[in-house]
Design an enzyme around this catalytic site. Structure first.
Site, PDB file in Angstrom:
ATOM      1  CG  ASP A   1     -26.626  -2.218 -57.258  1.00 38.10           C
ATOM      2  OD1 ASP A   1     -26.751  -2.916 -58.728  1.00 38.10           O
ATOM      3  OD2 ASP A   1     -27.225  -2.326 -56.520  1.00 38.10           O
TER       4      ASP A   1
ATOM      5  CG  HIS B   1     -20.725  -3.041 -58.587  1.00 40.39           C
ATOM      6  ND1 HIS B   1     -20.994  -4.095 -59.576  1.00 40.39           N
ATOM      7  CD2 HIS B   1     -19.313  -3.041 -58.169  1.00 40.39           C
ATOM      8  CE1 HIS B   1     -20.627  -5.021 -59.303  1.00 40.39           C
ATOM      9  NE2 HIS B   1     -19.476  -4.443 -59.271  1.00 40.39           N
TER      10      HIS B   1
ATOM     11  CG  ASP C   1     -28.786 -10.502 -71.133  1.00 37.82           C
ATOM     12  OD1 ASP C   1     -27.944 -10.657 -70.463  1.00 37.82           O
ATOM     13  OD2 ASP C   1     -27.085  -9.872 -71.793  1.00 37.82           O
TER      14      ASP C   1
ATOM     15  CD  GLU D   1     -26.232  -9.286 -67.082  1.00 36.94           C
ATOM     16  OE1 GLU D   1     -25.503  -9.345 -67.955  1.00 36.94           O
ATOM     17  OE2 GLU D   1     -25.545  -9.256 -66.242  1.00 36.94           O
TER      18      GLU D   1
ATOM     19  CG  ASN E   1     -22.119  -3.793 -63.084  1.00 36.07           C
ATOM     20  OD1 ASN E   1     -22.377  -2.423 -62.619  1.00 36.07           O
ATOM     21  ND2 ASN E   1     -22.451  -4.764 -62.973  1.00 36.07           N
TER      22      ASN E   1
END
Length: 411
Positions: A276, A272, A259, A302, A267
């Site tokens: 990404d 975003h 994670d 994530e 973010n």
């Protein structure tokens, strides 16, 4: 008379399936899988047989020369279509026009020096060599890039081998008997064109079947992968585990959940699009670390899942540490504000499950790894936790992910 009737039916068959291939290629707006090239091949061969019907007995005239040129060009076009079907972009028109001009000139030269029978023998001999090369390429493809179509490729090799044998036999017959051997009423010509008709009847639906199979395989692959990172999704992960454990010699598997630490902060701070890019960066790092046969998946947000197959706990721990270290020491190069690119460094916390020996235990293994991951997050992040034990190796101190806007180098 029978051979002439068969050739007439063959013309209609080739031209109709050529039109069908063209319609299919028009519907395949992006990846046409070579269907437009197969259509050209059918039109060339169908036109060659139309010219043969119009030209009458074997001889020397413009229709005969055009017929021979189209006949030799058709299998070359089919070969280009096959290359495009397997994702190998190959030009069509320039090599096709070059071949047509070169072979037309060769016909004129052979006719001038050796006569009409030699020109017909030239077509049969070159066709036999061409089909021999095609059959060898198909056999090689069945062993390498087309192993998923092994049965179909073997069938094609046999059928093309039959064409090679018939053209070689025609070459020998012409050399021995001259032009009378090409009489349409002969037994050999009847057998030859019956085989051609059979081949056209079998190959055209087979090509359509291959296109449908390739499209359904791609849809199945898309359904099993995460569209952003191209890693497996949960469905693909389960299918991979089921395939592994179907083997009687399959060893135990260990599952890792990685994670990204403080991903919400990335973010919220950078947007975003940057988030990404960080996800894709971590996915690329993980794909570069796993062994062939291991499974890499993004199961949401994530979180990434790695499944180590045929290994013990020590091997899974080594992979987990390599993954944690590689991500910590690498930078995700991302667009950042008005600047074109800037590096962002992130870390991951990893939870490791106990070993398991069936796909049905996937949920339990994920629960174990998730519980270990939660302990790692609570203990400070950027570390590895093993199910049923305390923290494994200590890692770097917890820190927020930081961009380095002044330089694309590692901060």
């Amino acid at each position: 008379m029978a051979a002439t009737l068969v050739v007439g039916m063959l013309c209609v068959h080739l031209l109709c399936f050529g039109a069908m291939f063209l319609l299919i290629s028009a519907r395949l707006q992006g990846k046409k899988l070579g269907m437009e090239v197969f259509a050209v091949g059918n039109f060339l061969l169908g036109s060659a047989y139309v010219l043969q019907q119009l030209g009458g007995p074997p001889g020397w005239d413009a229709l005969s020369v055009a017929n021979h040129t189209l006949t030799l060009c058709a299998p070359v076009v089919y070969s280009i279509g096959a290359l495009r079907f397997f994702g190998r972009p190959t030009p069509l028109w320039r090599p096709l026009i070059t071949l047509a001009l070169a072979y037309t000139a060769a016909q004129v030269a052979v006719q001038w020096v050796l006569g009409t029978a030699a020109r017909y023998a030239l077509l049969s001999g070159l066709s036999a060599l061409l089909f021999l090369a095609m059959a060898a390429a198909v056999v090689q493809g069945a062993r390498t890039f087309a192993r998923d179509l092994h049965g179909e490729m073997c069938l094609f090799a046999v059928l093309i081998g039959g064409l090679c044998a018939l053209n070689a036999a025609k070459f020998a017959i012409i050399l021995q008997g001259g032009l009378p051997a090409l009489d349409m009423g002969s037994r050999f010509q009847t057998v030859f064109y019956l085989y051609m008709s059979f081949l056209a009847t079998v190959l055209a639906p087979s090509i359509i079947w291959l296109v449908l199979r390739r499209l359904t395989d791609e849809l199945r692959a898309m359904a099993a992968r995460d569209p952003l990172t191209q890693l497996l999704n949960r469905r693909g992960l389960l299918e991979g585990l089921e395939a592994h454990f179907r083997s009687r010699t399959a060893g135990p598997a260990h599952l890792l959940i990685a994670d990204i630490d403080h991903f919400k902060h990335i973010n919220d701070t950078y947007g975003h699009q940057v988030g990404d890019a960080v996800l894709c960066h971590v996915a690329d790092v993980l794909k570069g670390l796993i062994r062939q046969g291991d499974l890499a998946s993004r199961v949401g947000g994530e979180e990434f899942v790695l499944v180590c197959l045929d290994t013990d706990t020590a091997g899974a721990l080594r992979l987990a540490e390599r993954a944690r270290t590689a991500i910590e020491r690498s930078n995700a190069i991302v667009p950042l504000g008005t600047r074109p690119q800037a590096p962002i460094r992130c870390t991951v916390t990893i939870g490791l499950s106990e070993g398991f020996a069936s796909a049905q235990e996937l949920d339990h293994a994920m629960h174990e790894a998730d519980a270990a991951l939660y302990r790692g997050k609570t203990a400070g992040r950027n570390r590895i936790e093993q199910a049923g034990s305390h923290r494994v190796p200590a890692a770097a101190s917890d820190s927020e992910p930081s961009p380095a806007p002044t330089s694309p180098a590692v901060p």
